[in-house]
Scaffold this active site. Sequence first.
Site, PDB file in Angstrom:
ATOM      1  N   TYR A  45      -0.537  -1.533  17.705  1.00  0.00           N
ATOM      2  CA  TYR A  45      -0.929  -2.639  16.821  1.00  0.00           C
ATOM      3  C   TYR A  45      -0.579  -2.302  15.364  1.00  0.00           C
ATOM      4  CZ  TYR A  45      -3.485  -6.345  14.546  1.00  0.00           C
ATOM      5  OH  TYR A  45      -3.792  -7.429  13.764  1.00  0.00           O
ATOM      6  N   PRO A  98      -4.173  -4.917   2.009  1.00  0.00           N
ATOM      7  CA  PRO A  98      -5.248  -5.215   2.953  1.00  0.00           C
ATOM      8  C   PRO A  98      -4.786  -4.978   4.390  1.00  0.00           C
ATOM      9  CG  PRO A  98      -4.224  -7.244   2.162  1.00  0.00           C
ATOM     10  CD  PRO A  98      -3.585  -6.117   1.401  1.00  0.00           C
ATOM     11  N   SER A 127      -9.247  -6.456   3.281  1.00  0.00           N
ATOM     12  CA  SER A 127      -9.050  -7.564   4.230  1.00  0.00           C
ATOM     13  C   SER A 127     -10.328  -8.319   4.571  1.00  0.00           C
ATOM     14  CB  SER A 127      -8.439  -7.008   5.521  1.00  0.00           C
ATOM     15  OG  SER A 127      -8.314  -8.020   6.485  1.00  0.00           O
ATOM     16  N   TYR A 151      -8.373 -14.657   4.366  1.00  0.00           N
ATOM     17  CA  TYR A 151      -7.642 -15.452   5.359  1.00  0.00           C
ATOM     18  C   TYR A 151      -8.344 -16.798   5.413  1.00  0.00           C
ATOM     19  CZ  TYR A 151      -4.671 -11.830   7.483  1.00  0.00           C
ATOM     20  OH  TYR A 151      -3.702 -10.889   7.727  1.00  0.00           O
ATOM     21  N   THR A 177      -3.897 -14.724   1.561  1.00  0.00           N
ATOM     22  CA  THR A 177      -2.710 -14.446   2.370  1.00  0.00           C
ATOM     23  C   THR A 177      -2.200 -15.734   3.002  1.00  0.00           C
ATOM     24  OG1 THR A 177      -3.365 -12.176   2.753  1.00  0.00           O
ATOM     25  CG2 THR A 177      -1.840 -13.121   4.349  1.00  0.00           C
ATOM     26  N   ARG A 186       4.442 -10.629  18.631  1.00  0.00           N
ATOM     27  CA  ARG A 186       4.497  -9.163  18.555  1.00  0.00           C
ATOM     28  C   ARG A 186       4.557  -8.562  19.964  1.00  0.00           C
ATOM     29  NH1 ARG A 186      -0.485  -8.737  14.267  1.00  0.00           N
ATOM     30  NH2 ARG A 186       0.516  -9.945  12.613  1.00  0.00           N
ATOM     31  N   LYS A 258      -0.485 -13.986  -1.600  1.00  0.00           N
ATOM     32  CA  LYS A 258       0.243 -12.942  -0.860  1.00  0.00           C
ATOM     33  C   LYS A 258       1.139 -13.577   0.202  1.00  0.00           C
ATOM     34  CE  LYS A 258      -0.492  -8.582   1.652  1.00  0.00           C
ATOM     35  NZ  LYS A 258      -0.367  -8.790   3.088  1.00  0.00           N
ATOM     36  N   HIS A 282       4.600  -9.207   4.977  1.00  0.00           N
ATOM     37  CA  HIS A 282       3.549  -8.713   5.871  1.00  0.00           C
ATOM     38  C   HIS A 282       4.061  -7.491   6.667  1.00  0.00           C
ATOM     39  CE1 HIS A 282      -0.456 -10.486   7.184  1.00  0.00           C
ATOM     40  NE2 HIS A 282      -0.369  -9.451   7.993  1.00  0.00           N
ATOM     41  N   ASP A 310       5.068  -5.398  -1.557  1.00  0.00           N
ATOM     42  CA  ASP A 310       4.886  -4.495  -0.419  1.00  0.00           C
ATOM     43  C   ASP A 310       5.825  -4.874   0.704  1.00  0.00           C
ATOM     44  OD1 ASP A 310       3.579  -6.066   1.889  1.00  0.00           O
ATOM     45  OD2 ASP A 310       2.194  -6.519   0.257  1.00  0.00           O
ATOM     46  N   SER A 311       5.892  -4.016   1.682  1.00  0.00           N
ATOM     47  CA  SER A 311       6.684  -4.159   2.909  1.00  0.00           C
ATOM     48  C   SER A 311       7.874  -3.216   2.860  1.00  0.00           C
ATOM     49  CB  SER A 311       7.148  -5.603   3.164  1.00  0.00           C
ATOM     50  OG  SER A 311       6.005  -6.443   3.364  1.00  0.00           O
ATOM     51  N   GLY A 312       7.630  -1.998   3.272  1.00  0.00           N
ATOM     52  CA  GLY A 312       8.694  -1.000   3.326  1.00  0.00           C
ATOM     53  C   GLY A 312       8.469   0.186   2.416  1.00  0.00           C
ATOM     54  N   ARG A 314       7.345   3.564   1.503  1.00  0.00           N
ATOM     55  CA  ARG A 314       6.999   4.704   2.362  1.00  0.00           C
ATOM     56  C   ARG A 314       6.664   5.978   1.615  1.00  0.00           C
ATOM     57  NH1 ARG A 314       5.872   1.410   5.064  1.00  0.00           N
ATOM     58  NH2 ARG A 314       6.748   0.598   6.970  1.00  0.00           N
ATOM     59  N   ARG A 334       1.164   0.814   5.774  1.00  0.00           N
ATOM     60  CA  ARG A 334       0.993   1.774   6.876  1.00  0.00           C
ATOM     61  C   ARG A 334       0.822   3.238   6.435  1.00  0.00           C
ATOM     62  NH1 ARG A 334       4.559  -2.175   8.751  1.00  0.00           N
ATOM     63  NH2 ARG A 334       4.075  -3.121  10.770  1.00  0.00           N
TER      64      ARG A 334
HETATM   65  C1  LIG Z   1      -2.209  -2.910  11.100  1.00  0.00           C
HETATM   66  C2  LIG Z   1      -1.993  -3.860   9.976  1.00  0.00           C
HETATM   67  C3  LIG Z   1      -2.941  -4.828   9.680  1.00  0.00           C
HETATM   68  C4  LIG Z   1      -2.753  -5.706   8.606  1.00  0.00           C
HETATM   69  N1  LIG Z   1      -3.746  -6.593   8.272  1.00  0.00           N
HETATM   70  C5  LIG Z   1      -3.582  -7.399   7.199  1.00  0.00           C
HETATM   71  C6  LIG Z   1      -4.644  -8.244   6.769  1.00  0.00           C
HETATM   72  O1  LIG Z   1      -5.739  -8.244   7.323  1.00  0.00           O
HETATM   73  N2  LIG Z   1      -4.400  -9.059   5.711  1.00  0.00           N
HETATM   74  C7  LIG Z   1      -3.191  -9.086   5.050  1.00  0.00           C
HETATM   75  O2  LIG Z   1      -3.021  -9.850   4.112  1.00  0.00           O
HETATM   76  N3  LIG Z   1      -2.198  -8.253   5.430  1.00  0.00           N
HETATM   77  C8  LIG Z   1      -2.374  -7.417   6.464  1.00  0.00           C
HETATM   78  N4  LIG Z   1      -1.384  -6.538   6.799  1.00  0.00           N
HETATM   79  C9  LIG Z   1      -0.141  -6.494   5.992  1.00  0.00           C
HETATM   80  C10 LIG Z   1      -0.295  -5.494   4.834  1.00  0.00           C
HETATM   81  O3  LIG Z   1      -1.208  -5.973   3.894  1.00  0.00           O
HETATM   82  C11 LIG Z   1       1.053  -5.251   4.144  1.00  0.00           C
HETATM   83  O4  LIG Z   1       1.612  -6.477   3.772  1.00  0.00           O
HETATM   84  C12 LIG Z   1       2.030  -4.479   5.062  1.00  0.00           C
HETATM   85  O5  LIG Z   1       1.349  -3.458   5.744  1.00  0.00           O
HETATM   86  C13 LIG Z   1       3.163  -3.869   4.250  1.00  0.00           C
HETATM   87  O6  LIG Z   1       4.143  -3.355   5.101  1.00  0.00           O
HETATM   88  P1  LIG Z   1       4.277  -1.777   5.442  1.00  0.00           P
HETATM   89  O7  LIG Z   1       3.009  -1.366   6.119  1.00  0.00           O
HETATM   90  O8  LIG Z   1       5.431  -1.716   6.384  1.00  0.00           O
HETATM   91  O9  LIG Z   1       4.513  -1.071   4.166  1.00  0.00           O
HETATM   92  C14 LIG Z   1      -1.562  -5.639   7.849  1.00  0.00           C
HETATM   93  C15 LIG Z   1      -0.619  -4.649   8.142  1.00  0.00           C
HETATM   94  C16 LIG Z   1      -0.822  -3.750   9.177  1.00  0.00           C
HETATM   95  C17 LIG Z   1       0.187  -2.668   9.420  1.00  0.00           C
END
Ligand SMILES: Cc1cc2nc3c(=O)[nH]c(=O)nc-3n(C[C@H](O)[C@H](O)[C@H](O)COP(=O)(O)O)c2cc1C
Length: 379
Positions: A45, A98, A127, A151, A177, A186, A258, A282, A310-312, A314, A334
Amino acid sequence: MADYGSFQDGIYAEGLVAKHRHFPYTFGDLEARAQQVLDHALFDYVRGGAGDETTQDANVTELRRYGFVPRMLRDRSVRDLSTTFLGAELDAPVILCPVGVNGLVHENGDLEVARAAATMNVAAMYSTLSEAPLEEVADARGDSFAAFQLYPTKDDQLTDNLVRRADEAGFDALTITLDTGSLGWRPRDLGNGYIPFLRGRCLANYLADPRFIEHCGVENPAPMHAGIVWSSLFSKPTFSWEDIARIRRATDLPIILKGICHAEDARRAATEGVDAIACSNHGGRQANGGLPAVSHLEGVLEAGLPVTFDSGVRDGVDVLRVVGLGATLAGIGRPYVYGLTLGGAAGVEHVLRSMLAEADLTMAADCLTTLADLHVVRR
Ligand SMILES: Cc1cc2nc3c(=O)[nH]c(=O)nc-3n(C[C@H](O)[C@H](O)[C@H](O)COP(=O)(O)O)c2cc1C
């Protein structure tokens, strides 16, 4: 001004007396260790994304195409990573994203993240989906900058209750979000038949709400009962600019949207009284086939609002890349979730210290002393 680079000196000094920290230093190692600890479905997950994960993978590889041209013979003895965001003075240009399952990967995970944010004085978004109610999270974050991530639900009254509670609990901002009007496709989770919320997990914010309990029809719903009611309300597919205007009227909290990736949406946000944008896909968990998140950043920045990206992201160099591209804050997802998995607040702190030390020492190596010096080039 925080001296992040000295974290490295401490590690080498400990090595002299054969003391080794048990947390890893790279994303790959963090992920591999987390896989050993977490239940298979929960790990999938966290690790998994939408579809064949093309977008998720491209988020990382595309960001790495950007880099810096070192300068030399400039005094680099002091580096300044501080910045400001929505009026708050921050020691570092990062924000914890979050994550809806922090309460599952570690005991009291939501609070542990907030405690780490307090210790490190870094910004975070928390979150809606959590094992601890938002009021407890707000208390645990100390003086650090905290946004409540909303949300929106199908029931506006329930949504408005959450906004009011975030306001009353003392959050500094509200992040809405937008990219989760329904759950993404997924395959890993489908293969495991696993979605934690349907089992009644991470619903503390809903269960504390009289309107949600009304929907349940009983005072103390069983976990799966709560999960099914949650699923019927989870998101509002018709959510649109009118809803943003309604929430804008309902709260004085700064609003961060977001999931905005299109320049036109960013411009519209600016005219709707929105205060900042979280440019994000996300982590590639929602829509596969989209462009890597970083390709949207330039267009979003044109609206002139402060932007988190965000997103990538590391590691510490990714933080610099993102800031060099014009974002105010780099969002960490992550990497810190794996740190949390391995060691609660201490694990999150370790990940933050490592990323910020790497960022600081990279600036030192390249003779770049302030965030304004970070000019990135694409190869
Ligand atoms: C397991 C998991 C749960 C997530 N839950 C939420 C959430 O509850 N609300 C939200 O806005 N984004 C959520 N996200 C997205 C993160 O806020 C963020 O945009 C994303 O993790 C960034 O990508 P990266 O982890 O690859 O760097 C979640 C991401 C992951 C990995």
